[in-house]
Design a protein around this motif. Sequence first.
Motif, mmCIF file in Angstrom:
data_model
loop_
_atom_site.group_PDB
_atom_site.id
_atom_site.type_symbol
_atom_site.label_atom_id
_atom_site.label_comp_id
_atom_site.label_asym_id
_atom_site.label_seq_id
_atom_site.Cartn_x
_atom_site.Cartn_y
_atom_site.Cartn_z
ATOM 1 N N ILE A 1 0.852 -1.193 0.000
ATOM 2 C CA ILE A 1 0.000 0.000 0.000
ATOM 3 C C ILE A 1 0.887 1.241 0.000
ATOM 4 C CG2 ILE A 1 -1.874 1.205 1.168
ATOM 5 C CD1 ILE A 1 -2.562 -1.608 0.199
ATOM 6 N N THR A 2 0.593 2.182 -0.886
ATOM 7 C CA THR A 2 1.365 3.421 -0.952
ATOM 8 C C THR A 2 0.440 4.630 -0.812
ATOM 9 O OG1 THR A 2 1.182 3.559 -3.368
ATOM 10 C CG2 THR A 2 3.087 2.380 -2.465
ATOM 11 N N ALA A 3 1.038 5.792 -0.697
ATOM 12 C CA ALA A 3 0.280 7.040 -0.595
ATOM 13 C C ALA A 3 1.006 8.107 -1.389
ATOM 14 C CB ALA A 3 0.150 7.461 0.869
ATOM 15 N N ASN A 4 0.328 9.249 -1.619
ATOM 16 C CA ASN A 4 0.982 10.380 -2.257
ATOM 17 C C ASN A 4 1.136 11.511 -1.250
ATOM 18 O OD1 ASN A 4 -1.375 12.382 -2.621
ATOM 19 N ND2 ASN A 4 -2.180 10.502 -3.536
ATOM 20 N N ALA A 5 2.063 12.396 -1.515
ATOM 21 C CA ALA A 5 2.421 13.438 -0.541
ATOM 22 C C ALA A 5 1.272 14.396 -0.253
ATOM 23 C CB ALA A 5 3.636 14.222 -1.040
ATOM 24 N N ASP A 6 0.326 14.533 -1.183
ATOM 25 C CA ASP A 6 -0.777 15.475 -1.009
ATOM 26 C C ASP A 6 -1.945 14.875 -0.228
ATOM 27 O OD1 ASP A 6 -1.715 18.140 -1.568
ATOM 28 O OD2 ASP A 6 -3.206 17.233 -2.899
ATOM 29 N N MET A 7 -1.848 13.608 0.119
ATOM 30 C CA MET A 7 -2.939 12.943 0.844
ATOM 31 C C MET A 7 -3.084 13.514 2.247
ATOM 32 S SD MET A 7 -3.336 8.888 1.843
ATOM 33 C CE MET A 7 -3.616 8.355 0.150
ATOM 34 N N LEU A 8 -4.325 13.693 2.704
ATOM 35 C CA LEU A 8 -4.557 14.145 4.061
ATOM 36 C C LEU A 8 -4.045 13.116 5.059
ATOM 37 C CD1 LEU A 8 -8.194 15.539 3.756
ATOM 38 C CD2 LEU A 8 -6.150 16.888 4.193
ATOM 39 N N ALA B 1 -5.229 12.449 7.913
ATOM 40 C CA ALA B 1 -6.369 11.709 8.460
ATOM 41 C C ALA B 1 -6.776 10.578 7.532
ATOM 42 C CB ALA B 1 -7.544 12.656 8.695
ATOM 43 N N GLN B 2 -6.666 10.801 6.225
ATOM 44 C CA GLN B 2 -6.993 9.756 5.255
ATOM 45 C C GLN B 2 -5.978 8.620 5.333
ATOM 46 O OE1 GLN B 2 -7.167 11.220 1.232
ATOM 47 N NE2 GLN B 2 -7.728 9.250 0.359
ATOM 48 N N ALA B 3 -4.706 8.984 5.492
ATOM 49 C CA ALA B 3 -3.663 7.967 5.640
ATOM 50 C C ALA B 3 -3.885 7.139 6.903
ATOM 51 C CB ALA B 3 -2.290 8.634 5.677
ATOM 52 N N LEU B 4 -4.312 7.811 7.971
ATOM 53 C CA LEU B 4 -4.593 7.108 9.224
ATOM 54 C C LEU B 4 -5.674 6.051 9.017
ATOM 55 C CD1 LEU B 4 -4.436 6.704 12.305
ATOM 56 C CD2 LEU B 4 -6.023 8.621 12.540
ATOM 57 N N LYS B 5 -6.725 6.414 8.298
ATOM 58 C CA LYS B 5 -7.814 5.463 8.054
ATOM 59 C C LYS B 5 -7.331 4.270 7.244
ATOM 60 C CE LYS B 5 -12.619 5.117 6.537
ATOM 61 N NZ LYS B 5 -12.425 3.743 6.052
ATOM 62 N N ILE B 6 -6.504 4.528 6.231
ATOM 63 C CA ILE B 6 -5.954 3.439 5.422
ATOM 64 C C ILE B 6 -5.141 2.485 6.299
ATOM 65 C CG2 ILE B 6 -4.278 2.877 3.621
ATOM 66 C CD1 ILE B 6 -5.145 5.466 2.201
ATOM 67 N N MET B 7 -4.304 3.044 7.146
ATOM 68 C CA MET B 7 -3.454 2.231 8.003
ATOM 69 C C MET B 7 -4.278 1.420 8.994
ATOM 70 S SD MET B 7 -0.475 5.103 8.484
ATOM 71 C CE MET B 7 0.483 4.256 9.725
ATOM 72 N N GLN B 8 -5.319 2.033 9.536
ATOM 73 C CA GLN B 8 -6.179 1.317 10.480
ATOM 74 C C GLN B 8 -6.961 0.211 9.779
ATOM 75 O OE1 GLN B 8 -8.326 4.702 12.083
ATOM 76 N NE2 GLN B 8 -7.097 4.695 13.957
ATOM 77 N N ASP B 9 -7.493 0.518 8.585
ATOM 78 C CA ASP B 9 -8.277 -0.472 7.843
ATOM 79 C C ASP B 9 -7.419 -1.649 7.398
ATOM 80 O OD1 ASP B 9 -10.486 1.118 8.169
ATOM 81 O OD2 ASP B 9 -10.480 1.933 6.123
ATOM 82 N N ARG B 10 -6.192 -1.365 6.964
ATOM 83 C CA ARG B 10 -5.299 -2.421 6.454
ATOM 84 C C ARG B 10 -4.445 -3.051 7.554
ATOM 85 N NH1 ARG B 10 -5.040 -2.668 0.853
ATOM 86 N NH2 ARG B 10 -6.848 -1.548 0.027
ATOM 87 N N LYS B 11 -4.565 -2.491 8.775
ATOM 88 C CA LYS B 11 -3.791 -2.997 9.914
ATOM 89 C C LYS B 11 -2.296 -2.977 9.621
ATOM 90 C CE LYS B 11 -7.432 -5.831 11.947
ATOM 91 N NZ LYS B 11 -8.541 -5.216 11.190
ATOM 92 N N ILE B 12 -1.820 -1.828 9.118
ATOM 93 C CA ILE B 12 -0.391 -1.644 8.863
ATOM 94 C C ILE B 12 0.095 -0.463 9.690
ATOM 95 C CG2 ILE B 12 -0.398 -2.658 6.561
ATOM 96 C CD1 ILE B 12 -0.624 0.106 5.374
ATOM 97 N N ASN B 13 1.414 -0.421 9.927
ATOM 98 C CA ASN B 13 1.972 0.584 10.822
ATOM 99 C C ASN B 13 2.702 1.703 10.101
ATOM 100 O OD1 ASN B 13 2.445 1.434 13.599
ATOM 101 N ND2 ASN B 13 4.617 1.022 13.171
ATOM 102 N N GLY B 14 2.850 1.586 8.772
ATOM 103 C CA GLY B 14 3.583 2.616 8.048
ATOM 104 C C GLY B 14 3.193 2.670 6.587
ATOM 105 N N LEU B 15 3.600 3.753 5.919
ATOM 106 C CA LEU B 15 3.314 3.927 4.501
ATOM 107 C C LEU B 15 4.531 4.496 3.792
ATOM 108 C CD1 LEU B 15 -0.256 5.561 4.464
ATOM 109 C CD2 LEU B 15 0.341 3.316 3.530
ATOM 110 N N ILE B 16 4.747 4.031 2.570
ATOM 111 C CA ILE B 16 5.738 4.629 1.685
ATOM 112 C C ILE B 16 5.009 5.613 0.794
ATOM 113 C CG2 ILE B 16 7.419 4.220 -0.150
ATOM 114 C CD1 ILE B 16 8.308 3.156 2.538
ATOM 115 N N ILE B 17 5.536 6.819 0.688
ATOM 116 C CA ILE B 17 4.922 7.855 -0.148
ATOM 117 C C ILE B 17 5.700 7.904 -1.451
ATOM 118 C CG2 ILE B 17 4.458 10.311 -0.390
ATOM 119 C CD1 ILE B 17 4.665 8.741 3.048
ATOM 120 N N VAL B 18 4.992 7.779 -2.582
ATOM 121 C CA VAL B 18 5.646 7.733 -3.888
ATOM 122 C C VAL B 18 5.210 8.914 -4.745
ATOM 123 C CG1 VAL B 18 5.870 5.223 -3.849
ATOM 124 C CG2 VAL B 18 3.811 6.268 -4.840
#
Length: 325
Positions: free
Chosen positions: A278-285, A287-304
Amino acid sequence: MKQVTHDFRPLGHDVLEIEQSAIAGLKQYIDEQFNRACQIMFDCKGRVIVIGMGKSGHIGGKIAATLASTGTPAFFVHPGEASHGDLGMVTDNDVVIAISNSGETSEVLNILPVIKRLGVKLIAMTGNPESTLARLADVHVCIKVEQEACPLGLAPTASTTATLVMGDALAVALLKTRGFTADDFALSHPGGSLGKRLLLRLQDIMHTGDRVPVTEQTALISEALLEMSRKGLGMTAIVDDNKRLAGIFTDGDLRRILDNRIDVHSTGIHEVMTRSCITANADMLAAQALKIMQDRKINGLIIVDEDGRPVGAMNMHDLLQAGVV
């Protein structure tokens, strides 16, 4: 002397029942007058000025604050101060909401001639449709209640609750009609945790540059572990020859390979990395990243970036430190 112990719970229940009944009774007043009041505020080119005396004034301040924070510019003016200069803040582009349960509050009635002379639209909120204030207003929104929660019938209780609820009904009806969004809301709430949840983006908190954990996919697991240890985010991005993200390796992946007794000094990281990460972009909120992490049960994200190259990294601790969690 022996202290007498009282049971206050039945009294509290009585108050709640009376006030719940008062709120339920308001439904009959969501009528054409309510509709006209909303339309007048919706069409207003200036501000909504809320006035009220005593307890009605306290409720009026809250109604003005709710309107202002949900897309309807508004502020509260004390009627006593209005008679001594503050009416100068009212323009002919404004709308006035005057609150008085009796509809006969002298401090409010005293300033009506000036309001009328300015040609300002007047919305009255009273519990008495036959009152002076109700009759002089362009629109009357009724807030009548059958009884106060105060057993003496003196302290404004159910009536102030009803007024506050009706104010919320006006504000939220306008909010939805204007198409007011969470981003709009955030602009008027930049401070505190609410502002952070609504405004903060990953580019504001992510680790960048040399702080981003990156490992070549030709590396050994042991080399990836060293990179994870140096950067301290509990993960590392795995990139291909073009520096594009090929996968990710995390603390969770490490536990799994140790359970399988895989040799970290001879096994390539490409054999054990998670490819569909799972990745994210730098412009993502954030709070939105938090929801993704909680839903996917992951502790971190790589921003591409748009080419799939890692430009940042963040974990749950970063969100916690930023006040988003």
